[in-house]
Design a protein around this motif. Structure first.
Motif, short mmCIF file in Angstrom:
data_model
loop_
_atom_site.label_atom_id
_atom_site.label_comp_id
_atom_site.label_asym_id
_atom_site.label_seq_id
_atom_site.Cartn_x
_atom_site.Cartn_y
_atom_site.Cartn_z
N THR A 28 0.86 -1.18 0.00
CA THR A 28 0.00 0.00 0.00
C THR A 28 0.89 1.23 0.00
OG1 THR A 28 -0.09 -0.13 2.40
CG2 THR A 28 -1.88 -1.17 1.17
N ASN A 47 -2.87 0.04 -3.94
CA ASN A 47 -4.22 0.61 -3.99
C ASN A 47 -4.20 2.00 -4.60
OD1 ASN A 47 -3.11 2.04 -1.83
ND2 ASN A 47 -5.08 2.21 -0.81
N SER A 55 -11.80 0.15 -1.65
CA SER A 55 -10.34 0.07 -1.56
C SER A 55 -9.86 -1.36 -1.72
CB SER A 55 -9.86 0.64 -0.22
OG SER A 55 -10.13 2.02 -0.13
N HIS A 57 -5.93 -3.21 2.81
CA HIS A 57 -7.18 -2.79 2.19
C HIS A 57 -7.97 -3.98 1.64
CE1 HIS A 57 -6.49 1.56 2.42
NE2 HIS A 57 -5.22 1.26 2.20
#
Length: 561
Positions: free
Chosen positions: A266, A291, A401, A431
């Motif tokens: 992430t 993401n 997400s 996420h």
């Protein structure tokens, strides 16, 4: 040229020339091979080995052009300190120079050659180029290969890059035909030694993989509480592969047999865990964001990645990368409703383009469809940094997400993975909904299997642990005296209960914080304790009750003594 020209090609006796300027040179004798140095600043430990080549037949057959890495067995007046030709005149014939040898750029270079010319003719032409991979297959060429491997230009320049190192040891299977490529030669027995602040001794972990197993043994999972060095392990793997310091090594070969390195996380974790991408000639390394990231480079936006994937002419083995992507996301919920926004309309008929409220979209899985002009216009109108959307009943919705993390992982993996890739993932659960974890691992393992690759995941999630066998799990635990223990769990993890895994991995670290206050309020007498525990049994989880029983039993034994 296909296999039908093999017999005609066997009788060819190539005249080989080295020239400084290939544009001004025309071979006096045909068929011929013409080498000329690539004019750029690239070098490996001062060696400049990049050459263009032209194979010309002088008849109805098309010329063959490409680039190779080229070195000489020794030096003379026509070769400078960088190992590159430096001719007083524009041309010299190969027999006037020391023996030379070449290597293609990587596995895909060999695949492309075989796709273009067929397996048998490819071997013939590569032998004419004194290619080391092809030469290793011929007994009469063994001396050339042995002598080449002893040279500094081979060890310092040719083998500096991990993709060439991997190809030198693995591309011979490609020359038997793409369908026979061997995808099981990546390092499977690796170790890492590193240190982190707060610990007197070095951390050491052994990683074992099985690329042929029907179980997901191509994946290793690192799990434990914060601060014990899981993310630092990934960081040190990247750093070691970039620097070549040997701290991350193959138990048998020393140098890891790894061609590429992908580091995926992430946005926050990527920056904190993985070193930035810099010009690096040792290994092809990409740091990827999993993401939505508003500051990502235009070329790393989700939609632009999709365009790159559609236009890619590379394969993973025999598998077209775009088709592999479509196959991998087929069980994504409502994948047929996932659309990509366009910046403008298409000027020609394109029935698959959706117009809604003055905006235009194209279904993700139809990004490669339409006539030639329509397809080019659609790809040109894709908004690079946009994220995919869901188009349902005339309305457009953003992906969650977790959905975006999952689908972006698939597109990036299909675009950048190659035979022999090490994929590192730091806390991919950030996420991801737990329901997505099984699908995530399933897709990852399939890509690893198809590409002959391996993966290491650092996580806090027991959901990832239950997707692999216990031999693939390394639990980080702090022992007495501040020592760190890194070992496989006794628990059979594959398909195990998530609660059981969490309790085994984290034990008191989670439960203790929840129930310490409760323990302090327990009555003194054993009978009262049992009565209260029975009452609480209806309110507390099995893990907490088990913890309380264990703590109370320990206290009872202490009182008895």
């Amino acid at each position: 040229m296909g296999n039908e020209n093999l017999e005609e090609s066997k009788g060819l006796d190539f005249k080989i020339y080295f020239v400084m300027d290939d544009i001004k040179f025309h071979p006096a004798s045909l068929p011929a091979i013409v080498f000329s140095p690539v004019e750029d600043s690239w070098n490996d430990f001062r060696y400049k080995c990049r050459y263009k080549y032209l194979i010309t037949f002088g008849d109805h057959r098309e010329n063959i052009e490409g680039q190779v890495f080229l070195g000489f067995l020794s030096v003379d007046k026509n070769i400078d300190d960088s190992g590159r030709i430096s001719l007083e005149s524009n041309m010299v014939e190969a027999h006037e120079l020391p023996p030379f040898f070449t290597l293609q750029g990587g596995m895909e270079s060999y695949r492309h050659f075989v796709r273009e010319h067929g397996a048998k003719d490819s071997e013939l032409f590569l032998l004419a180029l004194n290619d080391l991979v092809a030469s290793r297959r011929v007994a009469k060429r063994s001396k050339l290969v042995e002598e080449a491997m002893k040279t500094d230009v081979f060890s310092l320049a040719f083998m500096r890059d991990s993709e060439r190192f991997f190809a030198f040891h693995n591309a011979d299977s490609v020359l038997d035909g793409l369908e026979r490529e061997d995808f099981s030669r990546i390092s499977t027995n690796l170790s890492l030694t590193y240190e982190i602040a707060g610990y007197h001794e070095h951390h050491h972990l052994d990683l074992k993989f099985d690329t042929d197993s029907i179980l997901p043994k191509r994946i290793s999972v690192l799990i434990g509480r914060n601060g014990l060095g899981k993310s630092q392990a990934l960081y040190n793997i990247v750093r070691s592969l970039i620097k070549g310091d040997g701290l991350f090594s193959d138990h048998e070969l020393g140098r890891p047999m790894i061609s590429r390195l992908l580091a995926i996380a992430t946005p926050g974790e990527t920056v904190n865990t993985f070193p930035p991408e810099r010009a690096n000639k040792r290994i092809k390394y990409r740091r990827l964001i999993l993401n939505r990231g508003a500051r990502s480079k235009p070329s790393r936006g989700f939609c632009d990645l999709c365009v790159q994937l559609v236009r890619s002419e590379e394969f993973i083995g025999e598998h077209d990368r775009w088709e592999l992507f479509k196959e991998s996301v087929k069980f994504f919920p409502k994948i047929e409703n996932v659309v990509i926004p366009l910046s403008k309309a298409v000027s020609v008929q394109a029935g698959h383009v959706i117009k809604d409220k003055g905006k235009h979209y194209v279904p993700l899985l139809k990004l490669d469809q339409g006539g030639e002009q329509a397809n080019l216009e659609v790809l040109g109108a894709v908004i690079s940094n946009a994220n995919p959307m869901l188009y349902i009943d005339g309305d457009v919705f953003p992906l969650s997400s977790g959905q975006l993390a999952f689908i972006k992982f698939v597109v990036q993996a299909c675009l950048f993975v190659e035979n022999g890739t090490l994929v590192l993932l730091d806390e991919p659960e950030t996420h991801l909904h737990p329901n997505f974890v099984s699908s995530f691992v399933r897709v990852l393992d399939r890509l690893l299997k198809l590409s002959g690759s391996i993966s290491i995941i650092a996580t806090h999630s027991a959901y990832f642990v239950r997707e692999v066998t216990r031999t693939q799990v390394l639990v980080f635990k702090e022992g007495e005296g501040g020592q760190l223990n890194i070992q496989n769990p006794r628990l059979k993890t594959f398909g195990a209960d998530v609660g059981a895994i969490s309790y085994f991995v984290f034990e008191d670290e989670i439960t203790n914080a929840l129930v310490e206050d409760i323990l302090e309020q327990f009555p003194e007498s054993l009978e009262s304790r049992r009565s209260l525990l029975k009452e609480l049994d209806e309110e507390l989880s099995a893990d907490v009750v088990m913890y309380l029983r264990r703590k109370l039993n320990m206290e009872e034994k202490s009182e008895g003594n």
